[in-house]
Write a protein that holds these residues in place. Structure first.
Motif, PDB file in Angstrom:
ATOM      1  N   HIS A  89      -6.470   0.900  -8.626  1.00  0.00           N
ATOM      2  CA  HIS A  89      -5.809  -0.302  -9.140  1.00  0.00           C
ATOM      3  C   HIS A  89      -4.307  -0.224  -8.925  1.00  0.00           C
ATOM      4  O   HIS A  89      -3.677  -1.203  -8.485  1.00  0.00           O
ATOM      5  CB  HIS A  89      -6.120  -0.475 -10.628  1.00  0.00           C
ATOM      6  N   LYS A  90      -3.708   0.924  -9.222  1.00  0.00           N
ATOM      7  CA  LYS A  90      -2.258   1.073  -9.030  1.00  0.00           C
ATOM      8  C   LYS A  90      -1.884   0.945  -7.558  1.00  0.00           C
ATOM      9  O   LYS A  90      -0.887   0.296  -7.208  1.00  0.00           O
ATOM     10  CB  LYS A  90      -1.772   2.414  -9.585  1.00  0.00           C
ATOM     11  N   THR A  91      -2.695   1.522  -6.695  1.00  0.00           N
ATOM     12  CA  THR A  91      -2.404   1.506  -5.261  1.00  0.00           C
ATOM     13  C   THR A  91      -2.366   0.096  -4.710  1.00  0.00           C
ATOM     14  O   THR A  91      -1.500  -0.253  -3.899  1.00  0.00           O
ATOM     15  CB  THR A  91      -3.455   2.336  -4.496  1.00  0.00           C
ATOM     16  N   ILE A  92      -3.312  -0.763  -5.147  1.00  0.00           N
ATOM     17  CA  ILE A  92      -3.397  -2.107  -4.580  1.00  0.00           C
ATOM     18  C   ILE A  92      -2.554  -3.122  -5.346  1.00  0.00           C
ATOM     19  O   ILE A  92      -2.527  -4.294  -4.974  1.00  0.00           O
ATOM     20  CB  ILE A  92      -4.860  -2.593  -4.507  1.00  0.00           C
ATOM     21  N   ASN A  93      -1.837  -2.666  -6.378  1.00  0.00           N
ATOM     22  CA  ASN A  93      -1.008  -3.590  -7.152  1.00  0.00           C
ATOM     23  C   ASN A  93       0.460  -3.196  -7.207  1.00  0.00           C
ATOM     24  O   ASN A  93       1.256  -3.924  -7.814  1.00  0.00           O
ATOM     25  CB  ASN A  93      -1.557  -3.715  -8.586  1.00  0.00           C
ATOM     26  N   ASP A  94       0.813  -2.099  -6.567  1.00  0.00           N
ATOM     27  CA  ASP A  94       2.203  -1.661  -6.590  1.00  0.00           C
ATOM     28  C   ASP A  94       2.936  -2.250  -5.383  1.00  0.00           C
ATOM     29  O   ASP A  94       2.571  -1.970  -4.242  1.00  0.00           O
ATOM     30  CB  ASP A  94       2.288  -0.133  -6.550  1.00  0.00           C
ATOM     31  N   PRO A  95       3.960  -3.089  -5.600  1.00  0.00           N
ATOM     32  CA  PRO A  95       4.678  -3.711  -4.480  1.00  0.00           C
ATOM     33  C   PRO A  95       5.268  -2.706  -3.499  1.00  0.00           C
ATOM     34  O   PRO A  95       5.392  -2.995  -2.309  1.00  0.00           O
ATOM     35  CB  PRO A  95       5.789  -4.519  -5.180  1.00  0.00           C
ATOM     36  N   ARG A  96       5.624  -1.513  -3.969  1.00  0.00           N
ATOM     37  CA  ARG A  96       6.178  -0.513  -3.065  1.00  0.00           C
ATOM     38  C   ARG A  96       5.147  -0.089  -2.027  1.00  0.00           C
ATOM     39  O   ARG A  96       5.491   0.179  -0.871  1.00  0.00           O
ATOM     40  CB  ARG A  96       6.649   0.712  -3.861  1.00  0.00           C
ATOM     41  N   MET A  97       3.887  -0.050  -2.427  1.00  0.00           N
ATOM     42  CA  MET A  97       2.813   0.268  -1.506  1.00  0.00           C
ATOM     43  C   MET A  97       2.606  -0.885  -0.526  1.00  0.00           C
ATOM     44  O   MET A  97       2.575  -0.698   0.697  1.00  0.00           O
ATOM     45  CB  MET A  97       1.531   0.540  -2.301  1.00  0.00           C
ATOM     46  N   LEU A  98       2.496  -2.109  -1.050  1.00  0.00           N
ATOM     47  CA  LEU A  98       2.181  -3.260  -0.221  1.00  0.00           C
ATOM     48  C   LEU A  98       3.335  -3.659   0.694  1.00  0.00           C
ATOM     49  O   LEU A  98       3.119  -4.254   1.754  1.00  0.00           O
ATOM     50  CB  LEU A  98       1.782  -4.438  -1.116  1.00  0.00           C
ATOM     51  N   ASN A  99       4.564  -3.333   0.295  1.00  0.00           N
ATOM     52  CA  ASN A  99       5.741  -3.671   1.103  1.00  0.00           C
ATOM     53  C   ASN A  99       6.142  -2.558   2.063  1.00  0.00           C
ATOM     54  O   ASN A  99       7.131  -2.705   2.790  1.00  0.00           O
ATOM     55  CB  ASN A  99       6.935  -3.982   0.192  1.00  0.00           C
ATOM     56  N   SER A 100       5.414  -1.460   2.081  1.00  0.00           N
ATOM     57  CA  SER A 100       5.834  -0.281   2.841  1.00  0.00           C
ATOM     58  C   SER A 100       5.801  -0.483   4.347  1.00  0.00           C
ATOM     59  O   SER A 100       6.515   0.189   5.087  1.00  0.00           O
ATOM     60  CB  SER A 100       4.948   0.911   2.478  1.00  0.00           C
ATOM     61  N   GLY A 101       4.949  -1.366   4.836  1.00  0.00           N
ATOM     62  CA  GLY A 101       4.810  -1.568   6.274  1.00  0.00           C
ATOM     63  C   GLY A 101       3.814  -0.636   6.933  1.00  0.00           C
ATOM     64  O   GLY A 101       3.452  -0.828   8.098  1.00  0.00           O
ATOM     65  N   ILE A 102       3.338   0.389   6.200  1.00  0.00           N
ATOM     66  CA  ILE A 102       2.350   1.311   6.779  1.00  0.00           C
ATOM     67  C   ILE A 102       1.004   1.203   6.057  1.00  0.00           C
ATOM     68  O   ILE A 102       0.066   1.938   6.372  1.00  0.00           O
ATOM     69  CB  ILE A 102       2.834   2.775   6.734  1.00  0.00           C
ATOM     70  N   VAL A 103       0.921   0.274   5.103  1.00  0.00           N
ATOM     71  CA  VAL A 103      -0.284   0.122   4.290  1.00  0.00           C
ATOM     72  C   VAL A 103      -0.899  -1.259   4.524  1.00  0.00           C
ATOM     73  O   VAL A 103      -0.186  -2.246   4.675  1.00  0.00           O
ATOM     74  CB  VAL A 103       0.035   0.294   2.787  1.00  0.00           C
ATOM     75  N   SER A 104      -2.226  -1.307   4.564  1.00  0.00           N
ATOM     76  CA  SER A 104      -2.937  -2.586   4.598  1.00  0.00           C
ATOM     77  C   SER A 104      -4.023  -2.551   3.538  1.00  0.00           C
ATOM     78  O   SER A 104      -4.707  -1.536   3.372  1.00  0.00           O
ATOM     79  CB  SER A 104      -3.562  -2.840   5.968  1.00  0.00           C
ATOM     80  N   TYR A 105      -4.176  -3.662   2.831  1.00  0.00           N
ATOM     81  CA  TYR A 105      -5.211  -3.761   1.797  1.00  0.00           C
ATOM     82  C   TYR A 105      -6.039  -5.015   2.010  1.00  0.00           C
ATOM     83  O   TYR A 105      -5.517  -6.085   2.329  1.00  0.00           O
ATOM     84  CB  TYR A 105      -4.592  -3.805   0.400  1.00  0.00           C
ATOM     85  N   ILE A 106      -7.345  -4.870   1.832  1.00  0.00           N
ATOM     86  CA  ILE A 106      -8.226  -6.034   1.859  1.00  0.00           C
ATOM     87  C   ILE A 106      -9.420  -5.781   0.944  1.00  0.00           C
ATOM     88  O   ILE A 106      -9.896  -4.642   0.822  1.00  0.00           O
ATOM     89  CB  ILE A 106      -8.714  -6.351   3.291  1.00  0.00           C
ATOM     90  N   GLU A 107      -9.859  -6.834   0.294  1.00  0.00           N
ATOM     91  CA  GLU A 107     -11.094  -6.779  -0.492  1.00  0.00           C
ATOM     92  C   GLU A 107     -12.188  -7.498   0.293  1.00  0.00           C
ATOM     93  O   GLU A 107     -12.048  -8.681   0.609  1.00  0.00           O
ATOM     94  CB  GLU A 107     -10.899  -7.447  -1.852  1.00  0.00           C
ATOM     95  N   LEU A 108     -13.237  -6.779   0.623  1.00  0.00           N
ATOM     96  CA  LEU A 108     -14.371  -7.391   1.316  1.00  0.00           C
ATOM     97  C   LEU A 108     -15.258  -8.073   0.284  1.00  0.00           C
ATOM     98  O   LEU A 108     -15.627  -7.468  -0.725  1.00  0.00           O
ATOM     99  CB  LEU A 108     -15.161  -6.337   2.095  1.00  0.00           C
ATOM    100  N   ARG A 109     -15.597  -9.322   0.544  1.00  0.00           N
ATOM    101  CA  ARG A 109     -16.323 -10.118  -0.437  1.00  0.00           C
ATOM    102  C   ARG A 109     -17.775 -10.387  -0.078  1.00  0.00           C
ATOM    103  O   ARG A 109     -18.610 -10.565  -0.955  1.00  0.00           O
ATOM    104  CB  ARG A 109     -15.610 -11.473  -0.622  1.00  0.00           C
ATOM    105  N   LYS A 110     -18.083 -10.445   1.202  1.00  0.00           N
ATOM    106  CA  LYS A 110     -19.420 -10.865   1.621  1.00  0.00           C
ATOM    107  C   LYS A 110     -20.325  -9.653   1.818  1.00  0.00           C
ATOM    108  O   LYS A 110     -20.045  -8.771   2.629  1.00  0.00           O
ATOM    109  CB  LYS A 110     -19.351 -11.676   2.918  1.00  0.00           C
ATOM    110  N   VAL A 111     -21.427  -9.612   1.076  1.00  0.00           N
ATOM    111  CA  VAL A 111     -22.395  -8.529   1.196  1.00  0.00           C
ATOM    112  C   VAL A 111     -23.261  -8.765   2.426  1.00  0.00           C
ATOM    113  O   VAL A 111     -23.840  -9.832   2.597  1.00  0.00           O
ATOM    114  CB  VAL A 111     -23.275  -8.432  -0.066  1.00  0.00           C
ATOM    115  N   GLU A 112     -23.322  -7.748   3.300  1.00  0.00           N
ATOM    116  CA  GLU A 112     -24.088  -7.871   4.538  1.00  0.00           C
ATOM    117  C   GLU A 112     -25.364  -7.024   4.525  1.00  0.00           C
ATOM    118  O   GLU A 112     -26.075  -6.961   5.500  1.00  0.00           O
ATOM    119  CB  GLU A 112     -23.216  -7.444   5.733  1.00  0.00           C
ATOM    120  N   ARG A 113     -25.649  -6.397   3.401  1.00  0.00           N
ATOM    121  CA  ARG A 113     -26.809  -5.506   3.327  1.00  0.00           C
ATOM    122  C   ARG A 113     -28.117  -6.269   3.215  1.00  0.00           C
ATOM    123  O   ARG A 113     -29.173  -5.775   3.584  1.00  0.00           O
ATOM    124  CB  ARG A 113     -26.637  -4.540   2.155  1.00  0.00           C
TER     125      ARG A 113
END
Length: 317
Positions: free
Chosen positions: A277-301
């Motif tokens: 939770h901290k990793t995907i909500n900390d602006p320093r992480m998201l603004n770093s330029g070396i990090v990408s975050y995505i939440e996958l929503r569609k179940v393909e199983r």
């Protein structure tokens, strides 16, 4: 319906000229996207869907954090093609070596491990990384803990690798791997080593051919993981200190893929106290330029997994 940042934002009624320019291969300045059109900042390596003029453009904010580009169809890894737009987006950054940390959250069956392993195999084949490291927490099994279970670390860790093994079995052809290995080693395959640790034959072949190391997160302290494609699964059970341990083990030339589902965290730890939770909500992480975050929503199983995911997991808690 989500009310949190998922790494993907949709811009309705976008200027059709912008959409056409993206399809023509232009990199557009993010200043062309009105601030009112998005709920969250346009972080570097986050994603946009621009809808306008009857077309939709899947876009990525580039690593510079100032421009956006179209994500072209057809990107694949180890023969795996994305099945939906979110998978296409995450494949784009999984295969981008300038993205040093890839964070993927989402329900079971959305393809987190499958895509990560496919990308790791592709990058190993391209000789970008020297090895693949698979890690995850060794949560307690019943009353037995790591030191009590019999055998080597690999023997003790093997039961925790079922999710990795099932994906590997879909991705590799054991006969093809052994044929390639014989060509690489002048006809020699170490059958004794292949039969070690009680893992499936396919998993053993995968580990040898792709130089795979198995490292429980509990044993990472003091390690330095260099020139490796590191995949860490089930990280939703880690607290801040444990996530710190994982992240600070990553050395020069490595890429870290972090995966987890916050709805399956340990009930003893609050959502906001998890490292994920901290990793995907900390602006320093998201603004770093070396990090990408995505939440996958569609179940393909399949429909059963999708239904149970919606009923029991797709909630904010």
């Amino acid at each position: 319906m989500t009310n949190h940042f998922t790494g993907v934002q949709v811009v309705e009624d976008a200027d059709p000229e912008l959409v056409n320019a993206l399809y023509n291969g232009e990199r557009l300045n993010i200043s062309l996207i009105p601030a009112s059109a998005t709920q969250y900042p346009l972080y570097a390596n986050s994603f946009l869907v621009l809808k306008g003029g009857g077309r939709s453009a899947l876009c990525r904010v580039n690593t510079d954090g100032r421009t956006i580009s179209l994500i072209r169809d057809g990107a694949d890894a180890s023969g795996v093609r994305p099945k939906n737009k979110e998978q296409a987006m995450v494949m784009n950054t999984l295969l981008d070596d300038s993205v040093k940390v890839q964070i993927i959250s989402g329900l079971a069956g959305t393809g987190k491990s499958f895509l990560a392993i496919a990308a790791a195999m592709q990058k190993f084949d391209e000789r970008v990384y020297d090895k693949i490291i698979l890690t995850k927490p060794m949560s307690q099994v019943g009353k037995y803990e790591l030191g009590i279970l019999p055998g080597t670390v690999e023997d003790k860790f093997a039961p925790f690798l079922i999710n990795y093994a099932s994906n590997v079995e879909q991705l590799i052809d054991t006969k093809a791997v052994r044929k390639a290995e014989r060509q690489k080693t002048n006809g020699k395959v170490d059958e004794a080593q292949a039969d070690a640790h009680g893992l499936s034959r396919t998993m053993k072949d995968f580990m040898r051919f792709y130089n795979v190391e198995l490292l429980p997160i509990q044993l990472l302290r003091g390690a330095s993981l260099k020139n490796a494609f590191i995949i860490a699964d089930e990280v939703q059970v880690l607290d801040w200190a444990e996530m710190l341990t994982l992240g600070t083990r990553v050395a020069e030339g490595s890429k870290l893929v972090i995966m987890g589902d916050l709805n399956q965290r340990d009930e003893k730890i609050k959502r906001e106290k998890t490292g994920l939770h901290k990793t995907i909500n900390d602006p320093r992480m998201l603004n770093s330029g070396i990090v990408s975050y995505i939440e996958l929503r569609k179940v393909e199983r399949g429909p059963v997994a999708e239904l149970f995911g919606k009923v029991f997991e797709d909630v904010e808690s």
